[in-house]
Design a protein around this motif. Structure first.
Motif, PDB file in Angstrom:
ATOM      1  N   ILE A   1     -24.075  19.295 -23.473  1.00 51.01           N
ATOM      2  CA  ILE A   1     -23.007  17.884 -22.972  1.00 51.01           C
ATOM      3  C   ILE A   1     -24.123  16.947 -22.779  1.00 51.01           C
ATOM      4  CG2 ILE A   1     -21.508  16.909 -21.185  1.00 51.01           C
ATOM      5  CD1 ILE A   1     -20.432  19.511 -20.764  1.00 51.01           C
ATOM      6  N   SER A   2     -25.062  17.030 -21.903  1.00 51.08           N
ATOM      7  CA  SER A   2     -26.172  16.035 -21.762  1.00 51.08           C
ATOM      8  C   SER A   2     -26.757  15.495 -23.057  1.00 51.08           C
ATOM      9  CB  SER A   2     -27.251  16.603 -20.782  1.00 51.08           C
ATOM     10  OG  SER A   2     -26.447  17.139 -19.306  1.00 51.08           O
TER      11      SER A   2
ATOM     12  N   VAL B   1     -19.917  27.577 -14.810  1.00 43.87           N
ATOM     13  CA  VAL B   1     -19.880  27.080 -16.222  1.00 43.87           C
ATOM     14  C   VAL B   1     -20.216  25.791 -16.424  1.00 43.87           C
ATOM     15  CG1 VAL B   1     -18.334  26.779 -18.192  1.00 43.87           C
ATOM     16  CG2 VAL B   1     -17.885  28.744 -16.676  1.00 43.87           C
ATOM     17  N   GLY B   2     -19.989  24.862 -15.424  1.00 40.02           N
ATOM     18  CA  GLY B   2     -20.399  23.610 -15.509  1.00 40.02           C
ATOM     19  C   GLY B   2     -21.698  23.326 -15.464  1.00 40.02           C
TER      20      GLY B   2
ATOM     21  N   CYS C   1     -16.336  27.022 -21.942  1.00 36.79           N
ATOM     22  CA  CYS C   1     -17.374  26.024 -22.135  1.00 36.79           C
ATOM     23  C   CYS C   1     -17.294  25.199 -23.440  1.00 36.79           C
ATOM     24  CB  CYS C   1     -18.759  26.719 -22.456  1.00 36.79           C
ATOM     25  SG  CYS C   1     -20.192  26.138 -22.719  1.00 36.79           S
ATOM     26  N   VAL C   2     -16.711  25.587 -24.435  1.00 34.40           N
ATOM     27  CA  VAL C   2     -16.445  24.784 -25.685  1.00 34.40           C
ATOM     28  C   VAL C   2     -15.389  23.881 -25.361  1.00 34.40           C
ATOM     29  CG1 VAL C   2     -15.703  24.919 -28.028  1.00 34.40           C
ATOM     30  CG2 VAL C   2     -17.285  26.415 -27.206  1.00 34.40           C
ATOM     31  N   SER C   3     -14.396  24.038 -24.583  1.00 32.97           N
ATOM     32  CA  SER C   3     -13.165  23.180 -24.666  1.00 32.97           C
ATOM     33  C   SER C   3     -13.613  22.054 -23.514  1.00 32.97           C
ATOM     34  CB  SER C   3     -12.029  23.749 -24.003  1.00 32.97           C
ATOM     35  OG  SER C   3     -11.946  24.613 -22.768  1.00 32.97           O
ATOM     36  N   SER C   4     -14.372  22.654 -22.572  1.00 28.86           N
ATOM     37  CA  SER C   4     -14.688  21.372 -21.483  1.00 28.86           C
ATOM     38  C   SER C   4     -15.848  20.543 -21.971  1.00 28.86           C
ATOM     39  CB  SER C   4     -15.235  22.080 -20.285  1.00 28.86           C
ATOM     40  OG  SER C   4     -16.452  23.038 -20.619  1.00 28.86           O
TER      41      SER C   4
ATOM     42  N   VAL D   1     -15.856  36.275 -23.214  1.00 28.43           N
ATOM     43  CA  VAL D   1     -15.082  35.242 -24.222  1.00 28.43           C
ATOM     44  C   VAL D   1     -14.370  34.164 -23.420  1.00 28.43           C
ATOM     45  CG1 VAL D   1     -13.405  35.379 -25.766  1.00 28.43           C
ATOM     46  CG2 VAL D   1     -14.817  37.315 -25.612  1.00 28.43           C
ATOM     47  N   SER D   2     -13.728  34.406 -22.199  1.00 21.91           N
ATOM     48  CA  SER D   2     -13.171  33.229 -21.536  1.00 21.91           C
ATOM     49  C   SER D   2     -14.144  32.379 -21.125  1.00 21.91           C
ATOM     50  CB  SER D   2     -12.277  33.980 -20.374  1.00 21.91           C
ATOM     51  OG  SER D   2     -13.374  34.586 -19.561  1.00 21.91           O
TER      52      SER D   2
END
Length: 363
Positions: free
Chosen positions: A327-328, A319-320, A74-77, A68-69
């Motif tokens: 993102i890409s 996570v990146g 992931c979503v926020s970044s 969950v974290s």
């Protein structure tokens, strides 16, 4: 984020970090509904450990924290990168430090309002705690500023690929700072990341030397931030009167200490003149986008610390690698980036290297 939760189980040396998992992000969501606050507290005491409590031993609960974290981070970044790109490039805003200051100011105000409303609790700060936290904050400010400027000059897809270097630097740092060794498959995946970053830069039709320099600095600072934060956490906790420091307090401390640095940099760099004279600040939609980026900045502050406490620095930077695909693709579509076939191949190869890295970390 399909396999992120396994990382918390196999990393025994990260068990100390799990004691800090106060689940601040969830508390912000649930406690905003005052009628459910007591129910949430009962749920948190039952499932979330405090002060070394090991009641999180059941398999499903043990796995849900990192999952969950990690998904929240992931979503926020992803959202943060896209929104910052819109503010800096679409509106052609040339004051990255000012944007950082505005975002961090919003974070401080929101946390302060939540504290006054009794929704969250914040530790009382003292000079001892500030001295311990200062190295983290200096790196934090540098990380944010370098990220702003790199995103202004480089397209989103290449930024996400170049960020792979953060994983390499973090893994090397873990080896020397925490004696944590990686397996051969991980190092092979990192080598693939290096190849993709070099080939991507060579074939980038929008190559900008300034932007690539900023991105290199950002990779170093991001890795340094996660490593330093892990080292400082225990000392920071011992520096408080209560002997604890939850995520909300850490977020407020980080953003509050960054404000003086931001003001000094704005004065030294002369950004205040630009902000006062540019026409873009007269556009109401610009302020909507900038304010949204501020709230996303708060979200990424909570979720990044929450995720780091659940896992560790390498997984944090991992996570990146796992969220680079959306993102890409969104960056290429939303900003109409000129793309050559070799550059597209380099980007896809970099995304593949990230997946290989994730699989190798789980083995």
């Amino acid at each position: 984020m399909t396999d992120v939760e396994r990382e918390a189980i196999v990393c025994d040396d990260e068990s100390e970090l799990n004691r800090f998992s106060d689940n601040a992000s969830k508390s912000l969501v649930y406690q905003l509904h005052s009628g459910f606050s007591e129910r949430f507290l009962r749920w948190r005491r039952r499932y979330i450990p405090f002060g070394g409590d090991n009641r999180r031993g059941h398999g499903s609960v043990k796995l849900s924290g990192p999952l969950v974290s990690g998904a929240a981070y992931c979503v926020s970044s992803c959202s943060m990168i896209i929104m910052n790109k819109i503010v800096l490039s679409s509106y052609n805003f040339n004051a990255g430090v000012s944007l950082m200051l505005y975002q961090n100011l919003i974070s401080c105000l929101v946390v302060a309002l939540l504290k006054l409303s009794g929704v969250v609790s914040v530790e009382r700060f003292n000079w001892k705690l500030i001295r311990v936290w200062m190295p983290v904050n200096v790196i934090f400010v540098g990380m944010l500023i370098s990220g702003m400027y790199s995103l202004k000059y480089i397209n989103v897809a290449m930024v996400t690929i170049l960020k792979n270097a953060t994983n390499i630097i973090t893994a090397i740092g873990e080896l020397y700072m925490f004696r944590k060794r990686q397996n051969n498959n991980v190092w092979a995946a990192m080598f693939m990341m290096i190849i993709s970053a070099i080939s991507g830069g060579i074939t980038d039709l929008t190559f900008n030397a300034v932007g690539y320099t900023w991105q290199t600095a950002n990779c170093v600072l991001t890795a340094s931030y996660s490593l330093t934060l892990r080292r400082v956490m225990d000392k920071a906790k011992q520096s408080t009167k209560s002997g604890s420091l939850n995520e909300v307090s850490m977020v407020l401390l980080n953003n509050l200490l960054s404000l003086p640095f931001g003001i000094i940099l704005i004065i030294l760099l002369g950004e205040w003149r630009y902000v006062m004279s540019t026409d873009v600040t007269q556009d109401a939609m610009f302020w909507v986008a900038a304010t949204a980026s501020g709230f996303l900045g708060l979200a990424i502050s909570f979720t990044s610390m929450w995720f780091l406490h659940q896992t560790g620095p390498t997984t944090y930077s991992l996570v990146g690698s796992l969220n680079k695909v959306p993102i890409s693709l969104s960056g290429l579509v939303l900003f109409d980036v000129p793309l050559s076939l070799p550059n597209l191949f380099s980007i896809l190869f970099g995304l593949f290297a990230g997946v290989v890295f994730a699989r190798a970390k789980m083995s």
